[in-house]
Design an enzyme around this catalytic site. Sequence first.
Site, PDB file in Angstrom:
ATOM      1  N   ARG A  12       0.665  -1.245   0.129  1.00 58.64           N
ATOM      2  CA  ARG A  12       0.013  -0.247   0.083  1.00 58.64           C
ATOM      3  C   ARG A  12       0.861   1.398   0.138  1.00 58.64           C
ATOM      4  O   ARG A  12       0.482   2.359  -0.587  1.00 58.64           O
ATOM      5  CB  ARG A  12      -0.925   0.050   1.095  1.00 58.64           C
ATOM      6  CG  ARG A  12      -0.310  -0.277   2.585  1.00 58.64           C
ATOM      7  CD  ARG A  12      -1.451  -0.275   3.580  1.00 58.64           C
ATOM      8  NE  ARG A  12      -0.485  -0.688   4.961  1.00 58.64           N
ATOM      9  CZ  ARG A  12      -1.002  -0.255   5.890  1.00 58.64           C
ATOM     10  NH1 ARG A  12      -1.714   0.672   6.168  1.00 58.64           N
ATOM     11  NH2 ARG A  12      -0.366  -0.852   7.168  1.00 58.64           N
ATOM     12  N   SER A  39      -4.512   4.640   6.071  1.00 57.84           N
ATOM     13  CA  SER A  39      -4.375   3.131   5.613  1.00 57.84           C
ATOM     14  C   SER A  39      -4.052   3.115   4.110  1.00 57.84           C
ATOM     15  O   SER A  39      -3.181   2.184   3.611  1.00 57.84           O
ATOM     16  CB  SER A  39      -5.748   2.199   5.646  1.00 57.84           C
ATOM     17  OG  SER A  39      -6.134   2.283   7.082  1.00 57.84           O
ATOM     18  N   GLU A  60     -19.041   4.283   0.342  1.00 57.35           N
ATOM     19  CA  GLU A  60     -18.116   3.451  -0.745  1.00 57.35           C
ATOM     20  C   GLU A  60     -19.124   3.954  -2.061  1.00 57.35           C
ATOM     21  O   GLU A  60     -18.395   3.829  -3.212  1.00 57.35           O
ATOM     22  CB  GLU A  60     -17.964   2.369  -0.478  1.00 57.35           C
ATOM     23  CG  GLU A  60     -16.811   2.083   0.620  1.00 57.35           C
ATOM     24  CD  GLU A  60     -17.440   2.165   2.018  1.00 57.35           C
ATOM     25  OE1 GLU A  60     -18.720   2.147   2.149  1.00 57.35           O
ATOM     26  OE2 GLU A  60     -16.571   2.293   3.104  1.00 57.35           O
ATOM     27  N   PHE A  85     -14.488  -3.312   0.987  1.00 56.86           N
ATOM     28  CA  PHE A  85     -15.584  -2.317   0.561  1.00 56.86           C
ATOM     29  C   PHE A  85     -15.224  -1.592  -0.739  1.00 56.86           C
ATOM     30  O   PHE A  85     -16.273  -0.828  -1.332  1.00 56.86           O
ATOM     31  CB  PHE A  85     -15.169  -1.115   1.542  1.00 56.86           C
ATOM     32  CG  PHE A  85     -15.246  -1.683   2.999  1.00 56.86           C
ATOM     33  CD1 PHE A  85     -16.013  -2.423   3.608  1.00 56.86           C
ATOM     34  CD2 PHE A  85     -14.272  -1.271   4.049  1.00 56.86           C
ATOM     35  CE1 PHE A  85     -15.883  -3.235   4.760  1.00 56.86           C
ATOM     36  CE2 PHE A  85     -13.943  -1.677   5.217  1.00 56.86           C
ATOM     37  CZ  PHE A  85     -14.827  -2.719   5.488  1.00 56.86           C
ATOM     38  N   HIS A 111      -5.420  -3.797   1.787  1.00 54.36           N
ATOM     39  CA  HIS A 111      -5.625  -4.633   2.668  1.00 54.36           C
ATOM     40  C   HIS A 111      -6.617  -5.931   2.371  1.00 54.36           C
ATOM     41  O   HIS A 111      -7.519  -6.371   2.780  1.00 54.36           O
ATOM     42  CB  HIS A 111      -6.639  -3.961   3.780  1.00 54.36           C
ATOM     43  CG  HIS A 111      -5.895  -2.993   4.775  1.00 54.36           C
ATOM     44  ND1 HIS A 111      -5.044  -1.903   4.194  1.00 54.36           N
ATOM     45  CD2 HIS A 111      -5.686  -2.816   5.969  1.00 54.36           C
ATOM     46  CE1 HIS A 111      -4.644  -1.325   5.039  1.00 54.36           C
ATOM     47  NE2 HIS A 111      -5.036  -1.866   6.218  1.00 54.36           N
ATOM     48  N   ASP A 119      -8.227  -7.858  12.014  1.00 58.10           N
ATOM     49  CA  ASP A 119      -9.774  -7.334  12.027  1.00 58.10           C
ATOM     50  C   ASP A 119     -10.542  -8.686  11.597  1.00 58.10           C
ATOM     51  O   ASP A 119     -11.904  -8.444  11.857  1.00 58.10           O
ATOM     52  CB  ASP A 119      -9.687  -6.308  11.059  1.00 58.10           C
ATOM     53  CG  ASP A 119      -9.343  -4.973  11.688  1.00 58.10           C
ATOM     54  OD1 ASP A 119      -9.375  -4.672  12.811  1.00 58.10           O
ATOM     55  OD2 ASP A 119      -9.334  -4.156  10.767  1.00 58.10           O
ATOM     56  N   ARG A 169      -1.689  -5.029   3.031  1.00 59.77           N
ATOM     57  CA  ARG A 169      -1.339  -4.304   4.267  1.00 59.77           C
ATOM     58  C   ARG A 169       0.011  -4.504   5.070  1.00 59.77           C
ATOM     59  O   ARG A 169       0.575  -3.644   5.336  1.00 59.77           O
ATOM     60  CB  ARG A 169      -2.564  -4.560   5.221  1.00 59.77           C
ATOM     61  CG  ARG A 169      -2.227  -4.046   6.955  1.00 59.77           C
ATOM     62  CD  ARG A 169      -2.972  -4.347   7.791  1.00 59.77           C
ATOM     63  NE  ARG A 169      -2.798  -3.780   9.326  1.00 59.77           N
ATOM     64  CZ  ARG A 169      -2.673  -4.436  10.328  1.00 59.77           C
ATOM     65  NH1 ARG A 169      -3.165  -5.578  10.565  1.00 59.77           N
ATOM     66  NH2 ARG A 169      -2.509  -3.552  11.453  1.00 59.77           N
TER      67      ARG A 169
END
Lengths: 316, 281
Positions: A12, A39, A60, A85, A111, A119, A169
């Site tokens: 990322r 992020s 989104e 998302f 991610h 998560d 990530r």
Amino acid sequence: MQYTDQGKKDTRSGYGAAMTELGRSHPNVVALCADLVGSLKIETFIEENPKRFFQTGIAEANMMGLAAGLTIGGKIPFASTFANFATGRVYDQIRQSIAYSGKNVKICASHAGLTLGEDGATHQILEDIGMMKMLPGMTVINPCDFNQTKAATLAIADYEGPVYLRFGRPKVANFTPVDQKFEIGKAVLLQEGTDVTIIATGHLVWPALIAADNLKEKGISAEVLNIHTIKPLDEEAVLKSVKKTGCVVTAEEHNFMGGLGESIARTLAIQHPTPQEFVATQDTFGESGTAEELMDKYGLNNKAIEDAVVRVKNRK
Amino acid sequence: MAELDTLQDIVTQTRRDIVRMVHNVNSGHPGGSLGCTEFVVALYNEVMDLKEGFDMDGNGEDLFFLSNGHISPVWYSVLARKGYFPVKELNTFRALNSRLQGHPTTHEGLPGIRVASGSLGQGMSVAIGAALAKKLNEDDHLVYSLHGDGELQEGQNWEAIMYAAGNKVDNIISTIDRNGQQIDGPTEDVLPLGNLKVKFEAFGWDVLEVQDGNNLEAVIKGLNEAKSRTGKGKPVCIILDTVMGHGVDFMMHTHAWHGKAPNDEQLADALSQNAETLGDY
């Protein structure tokens, strides 16, 4: 091994670094984000180009529509959020307003996969490549390290059409050359071999190289192909390699259904039927854990690739 | 302003086009199309600042987005009669290999269309995106969009409504076709929309209501008033009261003709109520 880890970095951050460059070099590039700026590592782009950044909040669907609209007037929108998302949550928005409408939107998804980690499964998408490659006209790219993610991000800015760019990530080995030219739709032959072809994408490319090294010690010569563009697939490179080695292992951080492996299997089934083994998740959701623990538990590591190589060689 | 009679002639001919197109393929959505005829005719022939020809970017001209894409017949007719494509092509509506798909799309390259619509609730986001591009391009033209009232049941609209107000997107005029009908019945029975003016205002929009959305003069006046309210820090919303099926008596005040085509006799009846003005396609 002919590749060395130049120091672990997250893919990322490769996206973020490229966005900084695009902010300076491409006045029509605009960025959107749905409350995940930190992020996605696009702080510098925002700081340098405040008017070209659109914070959509946790919305989104609206973000995808805004991105489609921004292309009308000549902007090149990079819409970014977590892969979950950026795809499943907004599939119909992408389908109608972007893909069917042929809009020049870059959907940039961080991610992705299990390596999102703690998560858990609500956020770990393992179906996104399948969803995106099913859309007519959508280009699907899953780069393997920081350098390749940066190069891919720069490359898609100059490509006209909708793109799904998938990255992750965790900090992983950064081993592709910093100046490597990124050609959309072109496989990268990382290592030549004669006994088996290992075709890997994303976070599984580095483990594939480690596997090839370990296999060498056992007298198995593995060819390693990095497919960063899952669609359009570089069929020529796949066929050339597989015709030489006679068997193939595909490796990806994604469900075996809908992923890279299935694209390869289809190509081979039609053009050159070949034994194939899939290193991928087995139609399951993920769970909480560290990235490394999860990759081990779900069989997405060099050991799993090596085992798959042994299996597939026996099927030749 | 163009002569009102001239515009009224376009309205009447558009109504003929709508029922004939839908009848021809026994498929399509006449009710909402007929109800929005004055609005779409006024937009294209009186209100919007348009360039000659069509290009996708639409820089230097006003843009229109139809979010409730199922009322494509009214849009196709108005576009064709404005010269975007041959009027004769209306004859291909919903037929195989046509550019006039059931719901509007860019996919077949029909001039005038800038995004696909029909899966509801997406158009306002796209229109706002186009309005943002105009601001970046320092293009002071406006973006118009049209939405069904039932369509507001889709949550994405409220994301868009919140976004536009929060970011002072004041170069957009979004119109809600408040005909009070949707496929399964009156909107207030299916899922009550309540007081839309209050809702939009609570989100930070400047809202004006046009009571008679099937009166050409009232529609033009409302649109001009809306235009005068742009550029003042708030997105502008028109709540347009229309009658679904307007202009064809047996199609009015009911949801029955939302997505149903007239048979031969019904077509003749509908056409007898709307005498040919500009010539049928």
